[in-house]
Write a protein that holds these residues in place. Structure first.
Motif, PDB file in Angstrom:
ATOM      1  N   ALA A   1      15.570  -9.924  -4.753  1.00  0.00           N
ATOM      2  CA  ALA A   1      14.327 -10.304  -4.079  1.00  0.00           C
ATOM      3  C   ALA A   1      14.582 -10.633  -2.612  1.00  0.00           C
ATOM      4  CB  ALA A   1      13.690 -11.496  -4.785  1.00  0.00           C
ATOM      5  N   ALA A   2      15.630 -11.380  -2.344  1.00  0.00           N
ATOM      6  CA  ALA A   2      15.955 -11.737  -0.961  1.00  0.00           C
ATOM      7  C   ALA A   2      16.304 -10.499  -0.142  1.00  0.00           C
ATOM      8  CB  ALA A   2      17.114 -12.736  -0.938  1.00  0.00           C
ATOM      9  N   GLU A   3      17.010  -9.563  -0.747  1.00  0.00           N
ATOM     10  CA  GLU A   3      17.413  -8.343  -0.052  1.00  0.00           C
ATOM     11  C   GLU A   3      16.220  -7.470   0.327  1.00  0.00           C
ATOM     12  OE1 GLU A   3      19.925  -4.274  -1.040  1.00  0.00           O
ATOM     13  OE2 GLU A   3      20.375  -6.080  -2.173  1.00  0.00           O
ATOM     14  N   PHE A   4      15.193  -7.448  -0.534  1.00  0.00           N
ATOM     15  CA  PHE A   4      14.056  -6.549  -0.318  1.00  0.00           C
ATOM     16  C   PHE A   4      12.791  -7.256   0.165  1.00  0.00           C
ATOM     17  CE2 PHE A   4      16.887  -3.992  -2.791  1.00  0.00           C
ATOM     18  CZ  PHE A   4      16.729  -2.737  -2.235  1.00  0.00           C
ATOM     19  N   GLY A   5      12.842  -8.571   0.333  1.00  0.00           N
ATOM     20  CA  GLY A   5      11.686  -9.293   0.850  1.00  0.00           C
ATOM     21  C   GLY A   5      10.538  -9.373  -0.133  1.00  0.00           C
ATOM     22  N   VAL A   6      10.855  -9.457  -1.426  1.00  0.00           N
ATOM     23  CA  VAL A   6       9.842  -9.619  -2.464  1.00  0.00           C
ATOM     24  C   VAL A   6      10.172 -10.892  -3.237  1.00  0.00           C
ATOM     25  CG1 VAL A   6       9.392  -7.132  -2.668  1.00  0.00           C
ATOM     26  CG2 VAL A   6      11.126  -8.189  -4.128  1.00  0.00           C
ATOM     27  N   THR A   7       9.342 -11.245  -4.196  1.00  0.00           N
ATOM     28  CA  THR A   7       9.617 -12.450  -4.983  1.00  0.00           C
ATOM     29  C   THR A   7      10.492 -12.112  -6.185  1.00  0.00           C
ATOM     30  OG1 THR A   7       7.680 -12.177  -6.411  1.00  0.00           O
ATOM     31  CG2 THR A   7       7.364 -13.440  -4.359  1.00  0.00           C
ATOM     32  N   ALA A   8      11.198 -13.112  -6.676  1.00  0.00           N
ATOM     33  CA  ALA A   8      12.009 -12.935  -7.879  1.00  0.00           C
ATOM     34  C   ALA A   8      11.107 -12.597  -9.062  1.00  0.00           C
ATOM     35  CB  ALA A   8      12.827 -14.190  -8.159  1.00  0.00           C
ATOM     36  N   ALA A   9       9.906 -13.181  -9.090  1.00  0.00           N
ATOM     37  CA  ALA A   9       8.959 -12.877 -10.172  1.00  0.00           C
ATOM     38  C   ALA A   9       8.619 -11.386 -10.178  1.00  0.00           C
ATOM     39  CB  ALA A   9       7.692 -13.719 -10.024  1.00  0.00           C
ATOM     40  N   TYR A  10       8.456 -10.801  -8.998  1.00  0.00           N
ATOM     41  CA  TYR A  10       8.154  -9.372  -8.922  1.00  0.00           C
ATOM     42  C   TYR A  10       9.331  -8.543  -9.422  1.00  0.00           C
ATOM     43  CZ  TYR A  10       6.847  -4.792  -7.224  1.00  0.00           C
ATOM     44  OH  TYR A  10       6.553  -3.453  -7.150  1.00  0.00           O
ATOM     45  N   VAL A  11      10.549  -8.953  -9.103  1.00  0.00           N
ATOM     46  CA  VAL A  11      11.739  -8.239  -9.578  1.00  0.00           C
ATOM     47  C   VAL A  11      11.802  -8.307 -11.103  1.00  0.00           C
ATOM     48  CG1 VAL A  11      14.280  -8.172  -9.570  1.00  0.00           C
ATOM     49  CG2 VAL A  11      13.025  -8.543  -7.431  1.00  0.00           C
ATOM     50  N   HIS A  12      11.530  -9.478 -11.680  1.00  0.00           N
ATOM     51  CA  HIS A  12      11.516  -9.617 -13.146  1.00  0.00           C
ATOM     52  C   HIS A  12      10.445  -8.709 -13.759  1.00  0.00           C
ATOM     53  CE1 HIS A  12      14.424 -12.813 -13.666  1.00  0.00           C
ATOM     54  NE2 HIS A  12      13.824 -13.541 -12.735  1.00  0.00           N
ATOM     55  N   LYS A  13       9.264  -8.697 -13.157  1.00  0.00           N
ATOM     56  CA  LYS A  13       8.158  -7.873 -13.659  1.00  0.00           C
ATOM     57  C   LYS A  13       8.524  -6.393 -13.585  1.00  0.00           C
ATOM     58  CE  LYS A  13       3.343  -6.761 -12.641  1.00  0.00           C
ATOM     59  NZ  LYS A  13       2.196  -7.058 -11.795  1.00  0.00           N
ATOM     60  N   LEU A  14       9.085  -5.972 -12.458  1.00  0.00           N
ATOM     61  CA  LEU A  14       9.456  -4.577 -12.285  1.00  0.00           C
ATOM     62  C   LEU A  14      10.590  -4.195 -13.230  1.00  0.00           C
ATOM     63  CD1 LEU A  14       8.911  -1.977 -10.753  1.00  0.00           C
ATOM     64  CD2 LEU A  14      10.399  -2.805  -8.923  1.00  0.00           C
ATOM     65  N   ARG A  15      11.547  -5.091 -13.422  1.00  0.00           N
ATOM     66  CA  ARG A  15      12.656  -4.820 -14.346  1.00  0.00           C
ATOM     67  C   ARG A  15      12.127  -4.638 -15.769  1.00  0.00           C
ATOM     68  NH1 ARG A  15      16.942  -8.850 -13.403  1.00  0.00           N
ATOM     69  NH2 ARG A  15      17.865  -7.366 -11.970  1.00  0.00           N
ATOM     70  N   SER A  16      11.174  -5.477 -16.180  1.00  0.00           N
ATOM     71  CA  SER A  16      10.576  -5.338 -17.516  1.00  0.00           C
ATOM     72  C   SER A  16       9.840  -4.009 -17.648  1.00  0.00           C
ATOM     73  CB  SER A  16       9.598  -6.485 -17.785  1.00  0.00           C
ATOM     74  OG  SER A  16      10.285  -7.694 -17.870  1.00  0.00           O
ATOM     75  N   GLN A  17       9.095  -3.664 -16.626  1.00  0.00           N
ATOM     76  CA  GLN A  17       8.367  -2.388 -16.617  1.00  0.00           C
ATOM     77  C   GLN A  17       9.342  -1.212 -16.717  1.00  0.00           C
ATOM     78  OE1 GLN A  17       5.726  -1.867 -13.249  1.00  0.00           O
ATOM     79  NE2 GLN A  17       5.991   0.342 -13.341  1.00  0.00           N
ATOM     80  N   MET A  18      10.429  -1.301 -15.982  1.00  0.00           N
ATOM     81  CA  MET A  18      11.424  -0.220 -15.986  1.00  0.00           C
ATOM     82  C   MET A  18      12.133  -0.140 -17.337  1.00  0.00           C
ATOM     83  SD  MET A  18      12.868  -0.649 -12.097  1.00  0.00           S
ATOM     84  CE  MET A  18      14.145   0.600 -12.233  1.00  0.00           C
ATOM     85  N   ARG A  19      12.360  -1.281 -17.994  1.00  0.00           N
ATOM     86  CA  ARG A  19      12.955  -1.253 -19.333  1.00  0.00           C
ATOM     87  C   ARG A  19      12.058  -0.486 -20.291  1.00  0.00           C
ATOM     88  NH1 ARG A  19      14.991  -6.725 -18.525  1.00  0.00           N
ATOM     89  NH2 ARG A  19      13.090  -7.538 -19.425  1.00  0.00           N
ATOM     90  N   ARG A  20      10.747  -0.713 -20.196  1.00  0.00           N
ATOM     91  CA  ARG A  20       9.804   0.031 -21.039  1.00  0.00           C
ATOM     92  C   ARG A  20       9.837   1.514 -20.697  1.00  0.00           C
ATOM     93  NH1 ARG A  20       6.836  -4.522 -19.974  1.00  0.00           N
ATOM     94  NH2 ARG A  20       5.614  -3.516 -18.348  1.00  0.00           N
ATOM     95  N   GLU A  21       9.845   1.846 -19.404  1.00  0.00           N
ATOM     96  CA  GLU A  21       9.872   3.246 -18.976  1.00  0.00           C
ATOM     97  C   GLU A  21      11.113   3.975 -19.479  1.00  0.00           C
ATOM     98  OE1 GLU A  21       9.633   3.265 -14.716  1.00  0.00           O
ATOM     99  OE2 GLU A  21       7.607   2.443 -14.697  1.00  0.00           O
ATOM    100  N   TYR A  22      12.244   3.292 -19.485  1.00  0.00           N
ATOM    101  CA  TYR A  22      13.499   3.913 -19.871  1.00  0.00           C
ATOM    102  C   TYR A  22      13.849   3.696 -21.343  1.00  0.00           C
ATOM    103  CZ  TYR A  22      14.419   4.956 -14.994  1.00  0.00           C
ATOM    104  OH  TYR A  22      14.346   5.462 -13.723  1.00  0.00           O
ATOM    105  N   GLY A  23      12.924   3.089 -22.099  1.00  0.00           N
ATOM    106  CA  GLY A  23      13.149   2.894 -23.524  1.00  0.00           C
ATOM    107  C   GLY A  23      14.180   1.844 -23.848  1.00  0.00           C
ATOM    108  N   GLU A  24      14.403   0.929 -22.930  1.00  0.00           N
ATOM    109  CA  GLU A  24      15.400  -0.124 -23.138  1.00  0.00           C
ATOM    110  C   GLU A  24      14.749  -1.422 -23.598  1.00  0.00           C
ATOM    111  OE1 GLU A  24      18.767   0.223 -22.500  1.00  0.00           O
ATOM    112  OE2 GLU A  24      18.491   2.314 -21.962  1.00  0.00           O
ATOM    113  N   ASP A  25      13.440  -1.424 -23.739  1.00  0.00           N
ATOM    114  CA  ASP A  25      12.702  -2.656 -23.991  1.00  0.00           C
ATOM    115  C   ASP A  25      12.977  -3.265 -25.358  1.00  0.00           C
ATOM    116  OD1 ASP A  25      10.958  -4.624 -23.124  1.00  0.00           O
ATOM    117  OD2 ASP A  25       9.225  -3.671 -24.037  1.00  0.00           O
TER     118      ASP A  25
END
Length: 146
Positions: A106-130
């Motif tokens: 989040a610090a590296e990309f100027g976003v919130t940690a909550a957004y990184v968690h949300k995006l990581r969860s979304q990506m887990r679903r997209e990649y079937g890792e959920d």
């Protein structure tokens, strides 16, 4: 025209840049970015050829001649590239057992940690890792029916 569902709708601009160079793509974005433009079937002597160059319009005509095309804006393109870099950083860190924390990304990309968690969860679903849960194996008998 076939459009792959996993590619952004304006991924063609990357192909134009690959084929004609960065200067050609930037010239198109500077002169027509964010606009819907009619692409001529015959590029020679057309208004777009005077604005962005004959080579660019020839390329566009070969692909989109006779149709209207939404030219991406430079801002939108920069935003898309930044989002792609963030997704790549999350993938590189790991979807299920991250090697880098959400705070660091989040610090590296100027976003919130909550957004990184949300995006990581979304990506887990997209990649079937959920639905994959790591459970320790202690030996013994299998619980699977045979």
């Amino acid at each position: 025209m076939n459009i792959r569902a996993d590619l952004p709708q304006d991924a063609w601009i990357d192909e134009l840049e690959h084929d004609l160079g960065q200067a050609a793509a930037l010239r198109l974005l500077a002169n027509a970015g964010g606009q819907r433009r009619d692409i001529p079937k015959r590029p020679e002597g057309s208004k777009p050829a005077n604005e962005v160059g004959l080579g660019v319009v020839r390329w566009l005509s070969a692909r989109f001649g006779g149709t209207a095309v939404d030219i991406p804006s430079k801002y939108g393109r920069d935003r898309q590239a930044r989002a792609s870099r963030l997704r790549a950083a999350i993938l590189e860190a790991g979807l299920t057992d991250p090697k880098r924390s959400a705070n660091v990304i989040a610090a590296e990309f100027g976003v919130t940690a909550a957004y990184v968690h949300k995006l990581r969860s979304q990506m887990r679903r997209e990649y079937g890792e959920d639905n994959q849960i790591s459970l320790p194996f202690f030996g013994g008998t299998s619980c699977r029916p045979e």
